[in-house]
Design a protein around this motif. Structure first.
Motif, PDB file in Angstrom:
ATOM      1  N   LEU A   1       0.862  -1.244  -0.027  1.00 43.44           N
ATOM      2  CA  LEU A   1       0.084   0.085  -0.064  1.00 43.44           C
ATOM      3  C   LEU A   1       0.868   1.148  -0.058  1.00 43.44           C
ATOM      4  O   LEU A   1       0.412   2.174  -0.523  1.00 43.44           O
ATOM      5  CB  LEU A   1      -0.830  -0.105   1.308  1.00 43.44           C
ATOM      6  CG  LEU A   1      -1.914  -1.062   1.082  1.00 43.44           C
ATOM      7  CD1 LEU A   1      -2.764  -1.178   2.587  1.00 43.44           C
ATOM      8  CD2 LEU A   1      -2.980  -0.905  -0.006  1.00 43.44           C
TER       9      LEU A   1
ATOM     10  N   ARG B   1      -7.244  -5.163   2.917  1.00 50.63           N
ATOM     11  CA  ARG B   1      -8.614  -4.504   3.370  1.00 50.63           C
ATOM     12  C   ARG B   1      -8.702  -3.559   4.550  1.00 50.63           C
ATOM     13  O   ARG B   1      -9.216  -2.765   4.510  1.00 50.63           O
ATOM     14  CB  ARG B   1      -9.693  -5.638   3.366  1.00 50.63           C
ATOM     15  CG  ARG B   1     -10.071  -6.114   1.832  1.00 50.63           C
ATOM     16  CD  ARG B   1     -11.182  -7.198   1.992  1.00 50.63           C
ATOM     17  NE  ARG B   1     -10.979  -8.239   2.613  1.00 50.63           N
ATOM     18  CZ  ARG B   1     -11.500  -8.847   4.090  1.00 50.63           C
ATOM     19  NH1 ARG B   1     -12.504  -7.730   4.460  1.00 50.63           N
ATOM     20  NH2 ARG B   1     -11.443  -9.920   4.442  1.00 50.63           N
TER      21      ARG B   1
ATOM     22  N   SER C   1      -6.440  -0.597   3.970  1.00 47.18           N
ATOM     23  CA  SER C   1      -6.814   0.443   2.956  1.00 47.18           C
ATOM     24  C   SER C   1      -8.580   0.881   2.921  1.00 47.18           C
ATOM     25  O   SER C   1      -9.109   1.646   2.190  1.00 47.18           O
ATOM     26  CB  SER C   1      -6.771  -0.256   1.688  1.00 47.18           C
ATOM     27  OG  SER C   1      -7.528  -1.324   1.395  1.00 47.18           O
ATOM     28  N   SER C   2      -8.789   0.567   4.432  1.00 46.48           N
ATOM     29  CA  SER C   2     -10.207   0.903   4.519  1.00 46.48           C
ATOM     30  C   SER C   2     -11.345   0.245   3.713  1.00 46.48           C
ATOM     31  O   SER C   2     -12.408   0.677   3.096  1.00 46.48           O
ATOM     32  CB  SER C   2     -10.666   2.460   4.664  1.00 46.48           C
ATOM     33  OG  SER C   2      -9.846   3.049   5.508  1.00 46.48           O
ATOM     34  N   GLY C   3     -10.982  -1.020   3.345  1.00 44.63           N
ATOM     35  CA  GLY C   3     -11.749  -1.874   2.239  1.00 44.63           C
ATOM     36  C   GLY C   3     -11.762  -1.505   0.882  1.00 44.63           C
ATOM     37  O   GLY C   3     -12.431  -2.265  -0.071  1.00 44.63           O
ATOM     38  N   GLU C   4     -10.852  -0.645   0.514  1.00 45.22           N
ATOM     39  CA  GLU C   4     -10.675  -0.299  -0.864  1.00 45.22           C
ATOM     40  C   GLU C   4      -9.970  -1.212  -1.733  1.00 45.22           C
ATOM     41  O   GLU C   4      -9.904  -1.601  -3.063  1.00 45.22           O
ATOM     42  CB  GLU C   4     -10.076   1.142  -1.107  1.00 45.22           C
ATOM     43  CG  GLU C   4     -10.920   2.216  -0.620  1.00 45.22           C
ATOM     44  CD  GLU C   4      -9.998   3.440  -0.670  1.00 45.22           C
ATOM     45  OE1 GLU C   4      -9.210   3.669  -1.475  1.00 45.22           O
ATOM     46  OE2 GLU C   4     -10.623   4.570  -0.183  1.00 45.22           O
ATOM     47  N   ILE C   5      -8.837  -1.944  -1.196  1.00 43.75           N
ATOM     48  CA  ILE C   5      -8.064  -2.934  -1.737  1.00 43.75           C
ATOM     49  C   ILE C   5      -8.284  -4.365  -1.173  1.00 43.75           C
ATOM     50  O   ILE C   5      -8.144  -4.492  -0.109  1.00 43.75           O
ATOM     51  CB  ILE C   5      -6.528  -2.467  -1.974  1.00 43.75           C
ATOM     52  CG1 ILE C   5      -6.596  -1.145  -2.693  1.00 43.75           C
ATOM     53  CG2 ILE C   5      -5.649  -3.428  -2.369  1.00 43.75           C
ATOM     54  CD1 ILE C   5      -5.004  -0.629  -2.671  1.00 43.75           C
ATOM     55  N   ARG C   6      -8.266  -5.335  -2.274  1.00 45.87           N
ATOM     56  CA  ARG C   6      -8.235  -6.874  -1.925  1.00 45.87           C
ATOM     57  C   ARG C   6      -7.020  -7.355  -2.551  1.00 45.87           C
ATOM     58  O   ARG C   6      -6.451  -6.979  -3.487  1.00 45.87           O
ATOM     59  CB  ARG C   6      -9.541  -7.477  -2.051  1.00 45.87           C
ATOM     60  CG  ARG C   6     -10.721  -6.971  -1.497  1.00 45.87           C
ATOM     61  CD  ARG C   6     -12.006  -7.685  -1.952  1.00 45.87           C
ATOM     62  NE  ARG C   6     -11.950  -8.931  -1.233  1.00 45.87           N
ATOM     63  CZ  ARG C   6     -12.621  -9.530  -0.557  1.00 45.87           C
ATOM     64  NH1 ARG C   6     -14.036  -8.795  -0.040  1.00 45.87           N
ATOM     65  NH2 ARG C   6     -12.598 -10.507   0.074  1.00 45.87           N
TER      66      ARG C   6
ATOM     67  N   ASN D   1      -3.502  -8.602  -9.570  1.00 42.91           N
ATOM     68  CA  ASN D   1      -2.616  -7.654  -8.736  1.00 42.91           C
ATOM     69  C   ASN D   1      -1.303  -8.550  -9.028  1.00 42.91           C
ATOM     70  O   ASN D   1      -0.525  -9.364  -8.657  1.00 42.91           O
ATOM     71  CB  ASN D   1      -2.656  -7.851  -7.425  1.00 42.91           C
ATOM     72  CG  ASN D   1      -1.854  -6.872  -6.539  1.00 42.91           C
ATOM     73  OD1 ASN D   1      -0.650  -6.731  -6.948  1.00 42.91           O
ATOM     74  ND2 ASN D   1      -2.320  -6.337  -5.592  1.00 42.91           N
TER      75      ASN D   1
END
Length: 678
Positions: free
Chosen positions: A116, A145, A148-153, A159
């Motif tokens: 990140l 998650r 990134s506050s749920g923005e990226i998995r 990826n």
């Protein structure tokens, strides 16, 4: 940072607050750090564990009811672990952690954090045991998650900058080795191409082949290796004195700074107590050769340590962990300990207190404080967490095993998968036969079982063409596993079967390590069993009776000595013939009486170290920082101290005969009684 803290402390608050209680402080720490705060409370109405059974109106504990309570508590916060996970070292870093300290979780957090922060970096998270694949993917996804506050998995397909890779790779799944082969154009070898069928040896052979055939391309900015002890082989399989897999990984990294090509971000985590094959310890000199043995001693700028030790155990209750260490090392063995730690500072580094000295004939007391094992089960459960029973026959042992599992399922409310695990001890065909016998017997008693890598439950014969090497659990079935597949996994209730397979050869270090690994898979309870009568059984009972404190007589150095601290490692490397400690960072080290004659300590950082009575004859200390070092009574005959800083050093009574002191800085040094003749 200190300036900022002082300014905050001196600032007048806009709104005057009230002191936080311990629970509120824990909650605040968890919120700030981004770690889990509350376990989600289950709706207890109708839950199978909701109402404990009663006898004469008195609540009766069940293991299921205990687990419900544990899962409702605040997650444990560990500031040290938080700092390790969220720091990005500008070079190699070694993370040594005792079993259950959270090494895998930490590496997943670290990989997520680095990705990140630096989404353009190429990162590989590598592991050896295929049964860990799903768990690592799940952990990495969770932390991506979270941070990134749920923005990226985590998505393996999309990826391309962050990869989870098995060390070798399979037909349908890329691995670290196979990826390097693809980029170099060299054909990737398989297990069938190698004569040896031992997985770790076979992997070393294919890595050797690749290193010998071609230059390794620099594909990555960061490589993180989990369960690093699994990738170690014995000396005959090394590549030019280096561990093949690690050297291949090191070569695949881009240097952090072109001016310092040896600085590459290889981060590996391990616990040498869990070594099931080679007993070599993955320190830097073992991995990269003596010339690079100094890579992970000391600190980087900003306070990031090159070597970290995690001593708090979150998974396994203290009662089980201390027993595992006691029996694994042979602390109470009649003939003396077999493996382990013989330096007080090294014991302290893994969370133990020590009284006594490790000299032949001396009594030693080792104790583990309860705060270093914060598992809640030990606080909530009224009975014993660890039981050991020896049976007269295998039939009796398996009958008791089946009865216990049926009780767990019917009355404790445990789930068969992930909450119950059966581990079989032993080597080779002996262990395979016992694994099959256990599985067959449990099935005959109406218990659904699962053998790792099978495509479904209750399959005793696994087809090699349809098997799933990544699979360790099967919904509805109790996993029965040999130790190599079980390592890295965990369960609340663990049964360890076949202690007699260890007892027949009780001085075998790999078998002792098997026992250690098996016991430390437990998150709550362990039941250990074997058949017959052996001296090891008496030792096991003595260990269990000792609780968190072991008192024993130290007879002689163990077969395998483990060093944890930088100082301990320097001493061990020197004793085994190592002499290159160039640029080693040993500021403040306690090296009283150390024998470091002819050692290469060029550029070493020894500021404030205690080297009283040390033997440093012929040592190369050119441009070393020896400021404020205590060298009282030390012997430095013919030592090379050209350009060294000896400011404020204490050299009272030191022997500097024939030492080379050209351009050395001796301002403020105490030289009373020192010998400077040549």
């Amino acid at each position: 940072m200190n300036f900022l803290v002082k300014r905050i402390q001196q600032s007048t608050p806009i709104i005057k607050g009230t002191p936080l209680n311990p629970q509120q402080w824990k909650l605040l720490q968890a919120v700030i750090s981004g770690t889990p705060v509350f376990r989600r409370k289950q709706h207890l109405k109708g839950h199978k564990n909701a109402i404990p059974k009663t006898i004469n109106s008195t609540p009766q504990q069940t293991r299921g009811s205990i687990l419900v309570q544990v899962r409702q508590h605040l997650s444990e916060f560990d500031l040290t672990q938080e700092q390790i996970a969220k720091s990005i070292p500008p070079g190699p870093q070694r993370i040594r952690g005792i079993a259950g300290s959270g090494k895998t979780v930490l590496l997943c957090q670290k990989a997520a954090h680095i990705h990140l922060k630096h989404p353009d970096w190429d990162i590989a998270l590598v592991f050896f045991s295929r049964s860990l694949y799903h768990g690592i993917i799940s952990q990495l996804d969770k932390w991506l998650r979270r941070f990134s506050s749920g923005e990226i998995r985590y998505d393996a397909k999309s990826n391309r900058k962050l990869k989870v890779l098995h060390a070798w790779g399979g037909r349908k799944q890329p691995g670290f080795y196979s990826t390097l082969c693809r980029h170099t154009g060299v054909k990737a070898l398989t297990v069938n191409d190698i004569e040896t069928k031992q997985p770790h040896q076979a992997l070393a052979e294919v890595c050797l082949n690749l290193l010998q055939e071609t230059a390794i391309p620099k594909l990555y900015d960061v490589i993180l290796i989990d369960e690093g002890q699994d990738l170690i082989v014995d000396d005959p399989l090394k590549f030019e004195g280096k561990q093949p897999f690690y050297w291949m990984a090191y070569q695949a990294l881009r240097p952090v700074d072109p001016a310092q090509p040896e600085q590459r971000r290889l981060i590996w985590a391990y616990d040498e107590a869990q070594s099931l094959e080679s007993l070599n310890i993955p320190n830097a000199s073992e991995l990269f050769g003596e010339e690079l043995g100094h890579l992970v001693t000391g600190h980087y700028g900003g306070g990031i340590r090159k070597s970290e030790t995690m001593y708090r155990c979150y998974r396994t209750p203290g009662e089980i962990l201390t027993a595992a260490h006691g029996i694994g090392m042979g602390l109470l063995r009649r003939g003396g300990m077999l493996t382990g730690i013989t330096r007080i500072e090294d014991w302290q580094a893994i969370g133990y207190e020590v009284t006594g000295t490790f000299r032949p004939g001396q009594q030693i007391t080792v104790r583990r404080p309860s705060e270093h094992s914060p598992n809640l089960v030990s606080k909530l459960w009224h009975g014993s967490l660890f039981e050991f029973i020896a049976y007269r026959s295998r039939q009796e042992e398996l009958t008791a095993l089946a009865d216990n599992i049926i009780y767990n399922l019917r009355y404790d409310g445990l789930k068969p998968s992930r909450e119950i695990l059966v581990i079989v001890l032993g080597f080779g065909f002996e262990a395979m036969r016992l694994e099959t016998a256990v599985a067959e017997f449990l099935m005959s008693q109406g218990i659904d079982i699962y053998l790792p890598s099978a495509i479904d439950c209750n399959l005793l014969h696994i087809d090699k063409d349809t098997r799933d090497p990544n699979k360790f659990w099967c919904e509805g079935g109790v996993t029965v596993s040999r130790i190599h597949r079980a390592k890295g996994n965990e369960a609340d209730m663990v049964y360890v079967v076949g202690l007699d397979n260890v007892a027949k050869d009780e001085s075998n270090l790999q078998l002792r390590n098997q026992l250690f690994v098996a016991l430390t898979r437990a998150k709550g309870w362990v039941k250990l069993s074997g058949v017959g009568s052996y001296p090891l059984y008496e030792e096991m009972w003595r260990v269990m009776q000792s609780g968190d404190t072991f008192t024993f007589t130290f007879h002689h150095p163990p077969q395998r000595e483990i060093s944890v601290t930088d100082v301990g490692e320097v001493r061990s490397r020197y004793q085994s013939g190592g002499r290159n400690f160039q640029n080693a960072e040993l500021a403040g080290a306690q090296l009283v009486g150390a024998d470091l004659r002819n050692a290469n300590l060029i550029g070493a950082m020894l500021r404030g170290a205690n080297l009283q009575q040390a033997q440093l004859d012929g040592a190369k200390l050119v441009i070393a920082d020896l400021s404020e070092v205590d060298l009282s009574g030390a012997s430095l005959r013919k030592a090379k101290l050209v350009g060294a800083s000896l400011k404020q050093a204490r050299l009272r009574g030191a022997d500097l005969s024939w030492a080379k002191l050209g351009n050395a800085d001796l301002r403020g040094a105490e030289l009373v009684g020192a010998t400077l003749a040549r």
